[in-house]
Design a protein around this motif. Structure first.
Motif, PDB file in Angstrom:
ATOM      1  N   THR A 145       0.816  -1.211   0.000  1.00 55.59           N
ATOM      2  CA  THR A 145       0.000   0.000   0.000  1.00 55.59           C
ATOM      3  C   THR A 145       0.853   1.266   0.000  1.00 55.59           C
ATOM      4  OG1 THR A 145      -0.146  -0.107   2.408  1.00 55.59           O
ATOM      5  CG2 THR A 145      -1.932  -1.104   1.164  1.00 55.59           C
ATOM      6  N   ASN A 146       2.120   1.122   0.358  1.00 51.65           N
ATOM      7  CA  ASN A 146       3.000   2.288   0.393  1.00 51.65           C
ATOM      8  C   ASN A 146       3.832   2.446  -0.884  1.00 51.65           C
ATOM      9  OD1 ASN A 146       2.680   3.311   3.258  1.00 51.65           O
ATOM     10  ND2 ASN A 146       3.231   1.194   3.647  1.00 51.65           N
ATOM     11  N   ALA A 147       3.712   1.505  -1.810  1.00 54.01           N
ATOM     12  CA  ALA A 147       4.588   1.482  -2.985  1.00 54.01           C
ATOM     13  C   ALA A 147       4.544   2.786  -3.774  1.00 54.01           C
ATOM     14  CB  ALA A 147       4.231   0.295  -3.881  1.00 54.01           C
ATOM     15  N   GLU A 148       3.330   3.268  -4.046  1.00 55.98           N
ATOM     16  CA  GLU A 148       3.206   4.489  -4.855  1.00 55.98           C
ATOM     17  C   GLU A 148       3.759   5.706  -4.127  1.00 55.98           C
ATOM     18  OE1 GLU A 148       2.233   4.783  -8.064  1.00 55.98           O
ATOM     19  OE2 GLU A 148       2.289   2.606  -7.986  1.00 55.98           O
ATOM     20  N   HIS A 149       3.591   5.749  -2.822  1.00 59.85           N
ATOM     21  CA  HIS A 149       4.105   6.879  -2.036  1.00 59.85           C
ATOM     22  C   HIS A 149       5.637   6.857  -2.001  1.00 59.85           C
ATOM     23  CE1 HIS A 149      -0.002   7.556  -0.729  1.00 59.85           C
ATOM     24  NE2 HIS A 149      -0.063   6.318  -0.271  1.00 59.85           N
ATOM     25  N   LEU A 150       6.204   5.672  -1.850  1.00 58.63           N
ATOM     26  CA  LEU A 150       7.665   5.555  -1.767  1.00 58.63           C
ATOM     27  C   LEU A 150       8.342   5.883  -3.088  1.00 58.63           C
ATOM     28  CD1 LEU A 150       8.021   2.343   0.436  1.00 58.63           C
ATOM     29  CD2 LEU A 150       8.209   4.729   1.137  1.00 58.63           C
ATOM     30  N   LYS A 151       7.621   5.692  -4.188  1.00 57.76           N
ATOM     31  CA  LYS A 151       8.192   6.062  -5.497  1.00 57.76           C
ATOM     32  C   LYS A 151       8.547   7.546  -5.542  1.00 57.76           C
ATOM     33  CE  LYS A 151       6.149   2.752  -8.746  1.00 57.76           C
ATOM     34  NZ  LYS A 151       5.161   2.612  -9.849  1.00 57.76           N
ATOM     35  N   LEU A 152       7.754   8.355  -4.843  1.00 56.79           N
ATOM     36  CA  LEU A 152       7.946   9.808  -4.885  1.00 56.79           C
ATOM     37  C   LEU A 152       9.194  10.257  -4.141  1.00 56.79           C
ATOM     38  CD1 LEU A 152       4.246  10.941  -4.296  1.00 56.79           C
ATOM     39  CD2 LEU A 152       5.460  10.792  -6.471  1.00 56.79           C
ATOM     40  N   ILE A 153       9.726   9.383  -3.271  1.00 57.01           N
ATOM     41  CA  ILE A 153      10.916   9.794  -2.511  1.00 57.01           C
ATOM     42  C   ILE A 153      12.131   8.921  -2.815  1.00 57.01           C
ATOM     43  CG2 ILE A 153       9.553  10.752  -0.608  1.00 57.01           C
ATOM     44  CD1 ILE A 153      10.327   8.212   0.994  1.00 57.01           C
ATOM     45  N   LYS A 154      11.996   7.997  -3.784  1.00 54.56           N
ATOM     46  CA  LYS A 154      13.102   7.054  -4.015  1.00 54.56           C
ATOM     47  C   LYS A 154      14.365   7.750  -4.530  1.00 54.56           C
ATOM     48  CE  LYS A 154      12.013   5.704  -8.769  1.00 54.56           C
ATOM     49  NZ  LYS A 154      11.749   4.577  -9.686  1.00 54.56           N
ATOM     50  N   ASP A 155      14.203   8.925  -5.162  1.00 52.58           N
ATOM     51  CA  ASP A 155      15.379   9.635  -5.683  1.00 52.58           C
ATOM     52  C   ASP A 155      15.893  10.696  -4.724  1.00 52.58           C
ATOM     53  OD1 ASP A 155      15.351   8.172  -8.082  1.00 52.58           O
ATOM     54  OD2 ASP A 155      13.812   9.487  -8.912  1.00 52.58           O
ATOM     55  N   ARG A 705       6.747  24.725  -1.087  1.00 50.85           N
ATOM     56  CA  ARG A 705       6.958  25.049   0.329  1.00 50.85           C
ATOM     57  C   ARG A 705       7.747  23.972   1.060  1.00 50.85           C
ATOM     58  NH1 ARG A 705       2.591  26.454   4.143  1.00 50.85           N
ATOM     59  NH2 ARG A 705       4.373  27.372   5.199  1.00 50.85           N
ATOM     60  N   TYR A 706       7.833  22.775   0.434  1.00 57.41           N
ATOM     61  CA  TYR A 706       8.447  21.647   1.146  1.00 57.41           C
ATOM     62  C   TYR A 706       9.613  21.039   0.355  1.00 57.41           C
ATOM     63  CZ  TYR A 706       4.515  21.884   4.379  1.00 57.41           C
ATOM     64  OH  TYR A 706       3.610  22.298   5.315  1.00 57.41           O
ATOM     65  N   ASN A 707      10.451  21.906  -0.139  1.00 58.51           N
ATOM     66  CA  ASN A 707      11.716  21.484  -0.768  1.00 58.51           C
ATOM     67  C   ASN A 707      11.500  20.405  -1.845  1.00 58.51           C
ATOM     68  OD1 ASN A 707      14.581  21.756  -0.912  1.00 58.51           O
ATOM     69  ND2 ASN A 707      14.815  19.808   0.144  1.00 58.51           N
ATOM     70  N   GLU A 708      10.481  20.608  -2.665  1.00 65.79           N
ATOM     71  CA  GLU A 708      10.171  19.719  -3.801  1.00 65.79           C
ATOM     72  C   GLU A 708       9.656  18.342  -3.384  1.00 65.79           C
ATOM     73  OE1 GLU A 708      10.127  20.806  -7.008  1.00 65.79           O
ATOM     74  OE2 GLU A 708      10.482  22.708  -5.991  1.00 65.79           O
ATOM     75  N   PHE A 709       9.264  18.185  -2.127  1.00 66.96           N
ATOM     76  CA  PHE A 709       8.612  16.944  -1.698  1.00 66.96           C
ATOM     77  C   PHE A 709       7.111  17.059  -1.992  1.00 66.96           C
ATOM     78  CE2 PHE A 709      12.543  16.357   0.442  1.00 66.96           C
ATOM     79  CZ  PHE A 709      12.650  14.999   0.754  1.00 66.96           C
ATOM     80  N   GLU A 710       6.544  16.034  -2.636  1.00 62.50           N
ATOM     81  CA  GLU A 710       5.129  16.066  -2.999  1.00 62.50           C
ATOM     82  C   GLU A 710       4.242  15.510  -1.888  1.00 62.50           C
ATOM     83  OE1 GLU A 710       4.207  14.664  -7.026  1.00 62.50           O
ATOM     84  OE2 GLU A 710       6.362  14.631  -7.403  1.00 62.50           O
ATOM     85  N   GLU A 711       4.811  14.635  -1.078  1.00 60.65           N
ATOM     86  CA  GLU A 711       4.051  14.034   0.024  1.00 60.65           C
ATOM     87  C   GLU A 711       4.917  13.979   1.272  1.00 60.65           C
ATOM     88  OE1 GLU A 711       0.898  10.953  -2.088  1.00 60.65           O
ATOM     89  OE2 GLU A 711       2.671  10.153  -1.084  1.00 60.65           O
ATOM     90  N   VAL A 712       4.234  13.961   2.422  1.00 61.86           N
ATOM     91  CA  VAL A 712       4.942  13.799   3.694  1.00 61.86           C
ATOM     92  C   VAL A 712       4.241  12.708   4.488  1.00 61.86           C
ATOM     93  CG1 VAL A 712       5.821  16.150   3.837  1.00 61.86           C
ATOM     94  CG2 VAL A 712       3.546  15.634   4.742  1.00 61.86           C
ATOM     95  N   LEU A 713       5.001  12.094   5.373  1.00 61.48           N
ATOM     96  CA  LEU A 713       4.460  11.045   6.234  1.00 61.48           C
ATOM     97  C   LEU A 713       4.221  11.624   7.618  1.00 61.48           C
ATOM     98  CD1 LEU A 713       3.868   7.921   6.407  1.00 61.48           C
ATOM     99  CD2 LEU A 713       6.167   7.717   7.385  1.00 61.48           C
ATOM    100  N   ILE A 714       3.027  11.386   8.164  1.00 62.35           N
ATOM    101  CA  ILE A 714       2.703  11.895   9.504  1.00 62.35           C
ATOM    102  C   ILE A 714       2.086  10.774  10.340  1.00 62.35           C
ATOM    103  CG2 ILE A 714       2.333  14.256   8.678  1.00 62.35           C
ATOM    104  CD1 ILE A 714      -0.714  13.691   9.032  1.00 62.35           C
ATOM    105  N   SER A 715       2.085  10.977  11.646  1.00 62.70           N
ATOM    106  CA  SER A 715       1.385  10.060  12.539  1.00 62.70           C
ATOM    107  C   SER A 715      -0.096  10.410  12.530  1.00 62.70           C
ATOM    108  CB  SER A 715       1.932  10.176  13.960  1.00 62.70           C
ATOM    109  OG  SER A 715       3.285   9.796  14.005  1.00 62.70           O
ATOM    110  N   LYS A 716      -0.943   9.397  12.456  1.00 71.46           N
ATOM    111  CA  LYS A 716      -2.384   9.628  12.404  1.00 71.46           C
ATOM    112  C   LYS A 716      -2.919   9.778  13.821  1.00 71.46           C
ATOM    113  CE  LYS A 716      -6.693   7.387  11.347  1.00 71.46           C
ATOM    114  NZ  LYS A 716      -7.287   6.066  11.379  1.00 71.46           N
ATOM    115  N   LYS A 717      -3.459  10.959  14.137  1.00 70.48           N
ATOM    116  CA  LYS A 717      -4.092  11.208  15.430  1.00 70.48           C
ATOM    117  C   LYS A 717      -5.210  12.227  15.246  1.00 70.48           C
ATOM    118  CE  LYS A 717       0.273  13.534  16.485  1.00 70.48           C
ATOM    119  NZ  LYS A 717       1.358  13.646  17.468  1.00 70.48           N
ATOM    120  N   LYS A 718      -6.009  12.451  16.283  1.00 72.96           N
ATOM    121  CA  LYS A 718      -7.216  13.269  16.142  1.00 72.96           C
ATOM    122  C   LYS A 718      -6.932  14.688  15.673  1.00 72.96           C
ATOM    123  CE  LYS A 718     -10.205  10.796  19.379  1.00 72.96           C
ATOM    124  NZ  LYS A 718     -10.979  10.871  20.649  1.00 72.96           N
TER     125      LYS A 718
END
Length: 986
Positions: A145-155, A705-718
């Motif tokens: 389920t993380n494969a597509e997200h990890l592609k964005l940061i592999k380089d 705004r995030y140094n060319e990162f398209e996605e970020v990983l966060i902890s899920k909380k309320k």
């Protein structure tokens, strides 16, 4: 699966009467509109065709099919052809993390990242050990389920992440400053207008602002006055009218400031959340690189990579080419349990299935696809399963093929008795509105209208436990389970008719321990673990003690096991705790130091014999030796290697229980899927629907705004819902999926029973008052209330009855124990031959077999300077022992230094030792030594034993062959090597 299909077909082919027909046979008669004879004949033809073409009757998992595909294209993918499939990725990941941490101190950039992370953890009062965090984040690599997200940061490299870290740190500081400034503005406004803290209701507003201005940003916006700040006045009713008027006038400004603080605070929390997940994510690519290196080194490929590899490398190949490489073409596909198929798995199969559906064979027939599944049983989202994919196909929202699908519902439930079916239909229809996603709501509302079969009656019992203060909840559940078991046994049911299903493994362990103490026979994952077997523990402790002989814990455990039921157990342990080696040698004739001289397998086998651990047969010890052998073959020999493996994997290895054991089965709901049991007990039925363990979310962000990162990983909380709109949508979607998963797990657990279902939950008075709907118990109470059955004083609700069992005499299976066979390797009458040529089929074997070791040595020497090297190599390879070296070397030197021969062992000439010559008539000759100078050749042949005229003829044949090749023969020499060296010229 093949067995079940063939058994059903065989049953159909032998059915002669309606009375003897199975329910499935009758359903097929009705569905296919065939009479009994025609269906029977059709079954006969079908089973005959299958058996005559059994190689084309292929049933496999999707992973097994993709495995075949990858092996077919291994060369194209630059993967070793015989790669090993890694099913357990935890060990692989742990090794990769260890290798990465070994680089600390050598790789400056990586060292800085990890050191900074360790220091941050210390500042947060957490352990400095970062390996836990790296292992946790590393699991993303093996989750589809993380494969597509990890592609964005592999380089992205370490520098990119460091720059992002700087950007986030900078913004966090700016937001903190902004919070303080806004609070200061509010306080200045209060002061400028002559207001004091007492003018505000309970002083809430100014106290809140003072807290922020002091730098304390641990803020909470859940208080009532904060929730209603726009509509409620900030003053108390007793406040003077002039102060009220002033506060009413300032209220809009205070609201603006407050809302600014709220927005800025949540933006800051968003950045802090990103920051805390950034460092582990920073080294994710480095972990993946280590994983790749380990896999290449060991020729491995993890099963989790299969679908990604096919998606990236194979799927776009022409379908006929893929079939050609596979060596077979499939026209008809049947996919069972489709709700658990991942998105990548399905997308990889679509081209192959599409080709079958849309193409025709030589007879003009098209292929077919039969998908079977139940989205209500999709309980494997954590490993990529996607129920929404199946729902989309059912609702015809998507169709990857040109052919329109036909959808059928299975109208009847063939497993359960009528009362269980009725209960589940009612329960899930009534509780389905509690699902907040309309698609999921419709699934459970419309999907629970199953018709009953011929099995009448049945029982469902709901029991609510009331917990008094200071009571142990686990004990209450266990006692209720035991009481339920006893009531079932009174109706002539057996232990093996009962299955206990649990959602959490820890509850299974608690139940297993409790029931074992009460002498109730059970089969559970924990009871089958080999690490829980006392004899296995004893052998492991022997290895641990041998590895570290100051390990008093291991010494104690060894002595405790050996002392058994002796009355003076503790005196014996105390007397020998620090003198274990002497005790073992004197009492059991076991020298523990022998373990250092043997492989782990041989050492344990010797210990099993010396301590008489197996009288006849023992599955646990046999399986332990199998594991040891596998580790030695894959990881390498050595006690440390095995203990390292055992420490990581000891809780994963268990023996397989025989099917005919009269024992209660305890298993997780996930493992029960697809199974059925006469009676099911479902205790601890009060799981939190929204329970998660450190969940994560990927969120899209603005690249600029995030140094060319398209996605970020966060902890899920309320708090995520307050970050921004997209974060709130992502959070809600995940919550809806949690609800579906919880309902699906509950559905699976409630539909395994055939005759009776016992649900044991708890009564939570607080939840009843608050009308919460977050736990399974809340759902059961809601159902009873909707049915007007709930009575606060009634703890048990019964639907239907369980009739006494009419035990059918089962065919007793004759069990045979396979006796354990000792290899007796330590028998002094057995000697291991160390001469390699006799152990393996090598070129030296013939010479060594005849005892002509010297002959072989002479074949290795070209010049006098080779003597020492050759003897060193021979000794290292075990071809000769140290005692033989001097004698053999003296004899060889006599030959080489002989006055007639020494010129043939000088440098500067061409030497051909034991080189084959093929003559014109195909005969193969092999002279011992040919010395070539220019066009002249001298032949030397070595002999032992008596002189023989046949040797002369042999040299003539060598000479004739060389002359035919154009050489002039200078000399032909026979060298007899016995006690003396004798030279004979031919």
């Amino acid at each position: 699966m093949k067995e079940r299909i063939l058994n059903s077909l065989h049953e159909f082919s032998t059915t002669d009467t309606i009375e003897g027909a199975s329910v499935l046979f009758l359903e097929l008669m009705s569905e296919l509109n065939l009479d009994i004879s025609k269906l029977r004949e059709k079954a006969k033809r079908t089973i005959k065709e299958i058996l005559h073409n059994y190689g084309f009757f292929d049933i496999s998992t999707i992973d097994k099919f993709t495995h075949r595909l990858i092996r077919t294209f291994a060369k194209d993918l630059k993967i070793v052809q015989n790669f090993e499939v890694v099913l357990d990725t935890d060990l692989l990941l742990s090794e990769a993390v260890d290798k990465l941490l070994e680089k600390v101190g050598r790789d400056k950039a990586m060292t800085k990242v990890l050191m900074d992370f360790a220091l941050e953890k210390i500042n947060d009062d957490k352990s400095w050990d970062v390996s836990f965090d790296l292992n946790k984040i590393g699991k993303l690599l093996f989750n589809e389920t993380n494969a597509e997200h990890l592609k964005l940061i592999k380089d992205k490299n370490l520098t990119d992440f460091e720059e992002l870290k700087k950007v986030i740190t900078k913004h966090i500081k700016e937001y903190k400053h902004e919070l303080v400034e806004n609070a200061s503005t509010a306080l200045r406004l209060i002061e400028a207008n002559g207001l004091v803290t007492a003018d505000f209701k309970s002083g809430f507003f100014p106290k809140f602002m003072i807290k922020i201005e002091s730098g304390d940003i641990g803020l909470d916006f859940s208080a009532g006055w904060k929730q209603n700040i726009e509509t409620e006045p900030l003053y108390a009713k007793s406040c003077p009218e002039d102060v009220k008027a002033m506060l009413d006038g300032l209220h809009p400004q205070f609201v603006i400031i407050f809302k600014k603080i709220e927005v800025v605070f949540h933006q800051m929390l968003f950045l802090i959340n990103i920051y805390k997940n950034l460092v582990p994510l920073t080294v994710l690519n480095a972990i993946q690189k280590e994983v790749r290196e380990i896999q290449e080194e060991k020729g491995q490929l993890s099963i989790s990579e299969f679908n990604t590899i096919i998606s990236n490398e194979i799927r776009n190949q022409p379908v006929p080419f893929i079939y050609e490489r596979l060596g077979e073409k499939y026209r008809h596909y049947f996919i069972d349990e489709f709700q658990d198929t991942s998105e990548l798995q399905w997308n990889n199969l679509v081209p192959l299935i599409g080709n079958a559906l849309e193409g025709e064979d030589n007879q003009g027939n098209t292929g077919s696809l039969f998908l079977v599944g139940d989205a209500k049983q999709a309980i494997y989202r954590w490993r990529g399963g996607k129920a929404e994919q199946f729902l989309s196909l059912i609702n015809e929202n998507t169709n990857p093929f040109v052919i329109p699908p036909k959808t059928y519902d299975l109208p009847s439930n063939y497993r359960s008795h009528e009362e269980i079916i009725k209960f589940n239909n009612d329960f899930f229809t009534i509780t389905s509105p509690l699902l907040n996603n309309q698609l999921y709501h419709d699934l459970f509302e419309k999907g629970n209208q199953q018709q009953a079969n011929k099995k009448k009656e049945g029982l469902v019992q709901l029991t609510f436990l009331e917990i008094e203060e200071d009571q142990d909840l686990n004990i209450l559940y266990c006692e209720e389970v035991l009481k339920t078991i006893q009531s079932i046994l009174q109706k002539s049911y057996s232990y093996n008719d009962i299955a206990i299903l649990v959602r959490d493994n820890k509850h299974g362990i608690v139940l297993a321990d409790f029931l074992s103490e009460k002498k109730v026979p059970i089969i559970s994952p924990d009871s089958l673990l080999i690490s829980n077997n006392k004899k296995v523990q004893f052998l492991i402790n022997l290895l641990l003690y041998n590895n570290h002989q100051d390990n008093l814990e291991a010494s104690y455990n060894i002595l405790y096991f050996l002392s058994g039921e002796q009355e003076n157990k503790h005196e014996l342990i105390s007397a020998h705790l620090k003198e274990l080696e002497e005790f073992l040698k004197e009492t059991y004739d076991f020298d523990i130091s022998v373990l250092n001289q043997k492989s782990v397998y041989d050492g344990l086998e010797l210990a099993i014999k010396q301590f008489h651990l197996i009288d006849d047969s023992n599955a646990y010890l046999t399986f332990l030796l199998d594991i040891v052998l596998e580790v030695e073959q894959k990881e390498g020999a050595g006690i440390h290697t095995f203990l390292s493996y055992w420490e990581k994997k000891k809780d994963k290895h268990s023996i397989t229980a025989p099917n005919n054991m009269n024992a209660i089965k305890i298993m997780s709901i996930h493992k029960s899927k697809g199974l059925e049991f006469p009676i099911v007990i479902f205790p601890f039925a009060n799981s939190n629907i929204y329970k998660e363990i450190d969940p994560k979310l990927w969120l899209k962000v603005d690249k600029s705004r995030y140094n060319e990162f398209e996605e970020v990983l966060i902890s899920k909380k309320k708090e995520v819902v307050d970050y921004n709109e997209s974060a709130a949508i992502a959070f809600d979607n995940e919550q809806h999926k949690l609800e579906l998963d919880a309902f699906n797990i509950l559905y699976v657990s409630l539909t395994r029973a055939e005759r009776a279902l016992y649900i044991i939950t708890q009564k939570d008075n607080a939840s009843i008052k608050s009308n919460r709907k977050t736990h399974y118990s809340d759902l059961f109470i809601h159902y009873l209330k909707e049915k007007n059955l709930w009575n606060d004083s009634n703890p048990i609700y019964t639907f239907g009855t369980l009739n006494p069992n009419n035990p059918i005499e089962r065919n007793s299976t004759i069990e045979k124990d396979i006796p354990y066979q000792y290899t007796n390797k330590e028998n002094p009458n057995f000697s291991i031959l160390t001469k390699a040529g006799l152990l393996w089929d090598t070129e030296q074997e013939a010479a060594l077999y005849k005892g002509n070791l010297i002959h072989h040595i002479m074949g290795l020497i070209e010049t006098k300077g080779d003597i020492d090297r050759v003897f060193f190599d021979l000794e290292q390879k075990g071809l000769i022992n140290k005692a033989e070296v001097d004698t053999l070397k003296t004899k060889i030197q006599k030959v080489i230094n002989h006055n007639d021969l020494k010129k043939y062992f000088q440098k500067g000439v061409v030497i051909k030792n034991e080189k084959e010559i093929i003559t014109g008539n195909g005969e193969i000759l092999r002279p011992d030594r040919i010395v070539i100078t220019g066009n002249s050749a001298t032949i030397i042949d070595y002999k032992t034993g008596k002189e023989n005229t046949a040797y002369i003829q042999q040299l003539h044949s060598y000479a004739d062959a060389l002359e035919t090749m154009g050489y002039e023969i200078e000399k032909k020499i026979i060298t007899y090597i016995n006690n003396d060296i004798k030279i004979e010229y031919v």
